[in-house]
Design a protein around this motif. Sequence first.
Motif, PDB file in Angstrom:
ATOM      1  N   GLY A 111       0.826  -1.203   0.000  1.00  0.00           N
ATOM      2  CA  GLY A 111       0.000   0.000   0.000  1.00  0.00           C
ATOM      3  C   GLY A 111       0.856   1.247   0.000  1.00  0.00           C
ATOM      4  O   GLY A 111       1.990   1.254  -0.489  1.00  0.00           O
ATOM      5  N   GLY A 112       0.319   2.307   0.557  1.00  0.00           N
ATOM      6  CA  GLY A 112       1.034   3.574   0.554  1.00  0.00           C
ATOM      7  C   GLY A 112       0.973   4.258   1.899  1.00  0.00           C
ATOM      8  O   GLY A 112       0.606   3.656   2.919  1.00  0.00           O
ATOM      9  N   ILE A 113       1.294   5.550   1.886  1.00  0.00           N
ATOM     10  CA  ILE A 113       1.235   6.335   3.109  1.00  0.00           C
ATOM     11  C   ILE A 113      -0.207   6.503   3.582  1.00  0.00           C
ATOM     12  O   ILE A 113      -0.463   6.649   4.771  1.00  0.00           O
ATOM     13  CB  ILE A 113       1.923   7.690   2.895  1.00  0.00           C
ATOM     14  N   SER A 114      -1.169   6.434   2.682  1.00  0.00           N
ATOM     15  CA  SER A 114      -2.578   6.477   3.093  1.00  0.00           C
ATOM     16  C   SER A 114      -2.887   5.359   4.076  1.00  0.00           C
ATOM     17  O   SER A 114      -3.558   5.568   5.098  1.00  0.00           O
ATOM     18  CB  SER A 114      -3.499   6.359   1.871  1.00  0.00           C
ATOM     19  N   GLU A 115      -2.398   4.158   3.760  1.00  0.00           N
ATOM     20  CA  GLU A 115      -2.656   3.016   4.642  1.00  0.00           C
ATOM     21  C   GLU A 115      -1.885   3.129   5.951  1.00  0.00           C
ATOM     22  O   GLU A 115      -2.421   2.823   7.031  1.00  0.00           O
ATOM     23  CB  GLU A 115      -2.298   1.715   3.921  1.00  0.00           C
ATOM     24  N   LEU A 116      -0.630   3.575   5.877  1.00  0.00           N
ATOM     25  CA  LEU A 116       0.135   3.712   7.114  1.00  0.00           C
ATOM     26  C   LEU A 116      -0.446   4.806   8.002  1.00  0.00           C
ATOM     27  O   LEU A 116      -0.436   4.687   9.231  1.00  0.00           O
ATOM     28  CB  LEU A 116       1.606   4.011   6.799  1.00  0.00           C
ATOM     29  N   ALA A 117      -0.972   5.864   7.401  1.00  0.00           N
ATOM     30  CA  ALA A 117      -1.623   6.913   8.187  1.00  0.00           C
ATOM     31  C   ALA A 117      -2.842   6.366   8.929  1.00  0.00           C
ATOM     32  O   ALA A 117      -3.122   6.769  10.064  1.00  0.00           O
ATOM     33  CB  ALA A 117      -2.036   8.069   7.275  1.00  0.00           C
ATOM     34  N   ILE A 118      -3.551   5.449   8.317  1.00  0.00           N
ATOM     35  CA  ILE A 118      -4.685   4.806   8.995  1.00  0.00           C
ATOM     36  C   ILE A 118      -4.211   4.054  10.228  1.00  0.00           C
ATOM     37  O   ILE A 118      -4.820   4.144  11.306  1.00  0.00           O
ATOM     38  CB  ILE A 118      -5.414   3.857   8.025  1.00  0.00           C
TER      39      ILE A 118
END
Length: 423
Positions: free
Chosen positions: A64-71
Amino acid sequence: MDFDSTPEQRQLREAVRTLGQQYGHDYFVAKARAGEHTSELWDEAGRLGYLGVNIPAEYGGGGGGISELAIVCEELAAAGCPLLLLVVSPAIAGTVIARHGTEAQRRTFLPGLADGSLKIAFAITEPEAGSNFHRLGTVARRDGADWLLSGRKCFVSGVDEAPYVLVVARVPDDGPGGRADDGSGGPADGDGATDQGGGDPGTAGVRLRPALFVVPTDAPGLTMSKLEMEIVSPENQWLLYLDDVRLAGDALVGGTAEPGDRGGLDAGLPALFAGLNPERITVAAMGAGTGRYAIERASTYTATRRVWGRPIGSHQGVSHPLAHAAVQVELARLMIAKAAALYDAGRDVEAGVAANLAKYASAEAAALAVDTAIQVHGGNGMTTDYGVATLLGAVRAGRIAPVSREMILNFVAQRVLGQPRSY
């Protein structure tokens, strides 16, 4: 314009929320008070794949990306367990190595970052340089095929837990045009600075550029000293001292041990910014989650605490400040989602602006939410049992680090509003 999460992102959010609630804020505080680390939570999150959601799948990550890590960052914080090393290890180090490391470096470090078995700390801040990374005093110089690294770093998070630390240093640019004739350059140039003799005397008059090195924390010449902080956190802050720390040529991110290889030098500035924007986004996500946690605790209290026969939340003097804080947190979440989406889409310039805006909005919202939560609790708000005052130091620090609100305002004034540079 789509404001909805994907089904996979919704599943990830729910799963991480469930994990965070199994541990909770009491666990987090107990670990911090005992001087221990949240190893159980970290290890379980790693086994479940949450720590490596942004790591490419071919190296054991979620792809995934930073969107997923931010979650992940937000939901653990919303459960009362904000893990700072999520920002440092998978967000900064993982992104830098995935984007700019050599294939050998990716194979060596990314699988461990993905499953949580490896942590890499990050060292950029220095006592004298402040926010100006073009004037860092930490310098690396060639010694045959090796590098010798010397300097000081401060506010290095969790380096006691990590076998490696990603160190930002300046290196002599010995390529074409590398030697400066007139002492030009400086922090305004954005492409390096000329050393005026304040660092290594052997680099005086030589144009220097930023570079990143993966340094073993047990390397000879590297020592550390703990910084005592007024923050309730299981993750400690450290001073690092580097005294001619010898590193192999392939310790340079993007570099190899081959003589004359310049890959790591040319990758230095892009690699640095590849890590700094995810840092801002995930720090913002952690702040938003902390704000949500504080508001949830306060809302439960004000809806059930009865004075003179009615819940105190029925009084607008109590409910309106809480509602205002909730609005600010939700607005910050929108900017975080925008910044992460832009970053994941490869729109780096726009993502840089959005990441700064997200970090600013989230830090202000989190500080407001925790302060308001304490206030509506009255005297109970200052007790450990009610679980909000324990967050006060962390959210206040969020307005300073990893980039201060004032420097973000400088950035917005200059880059967004077109104002003259003020420093």
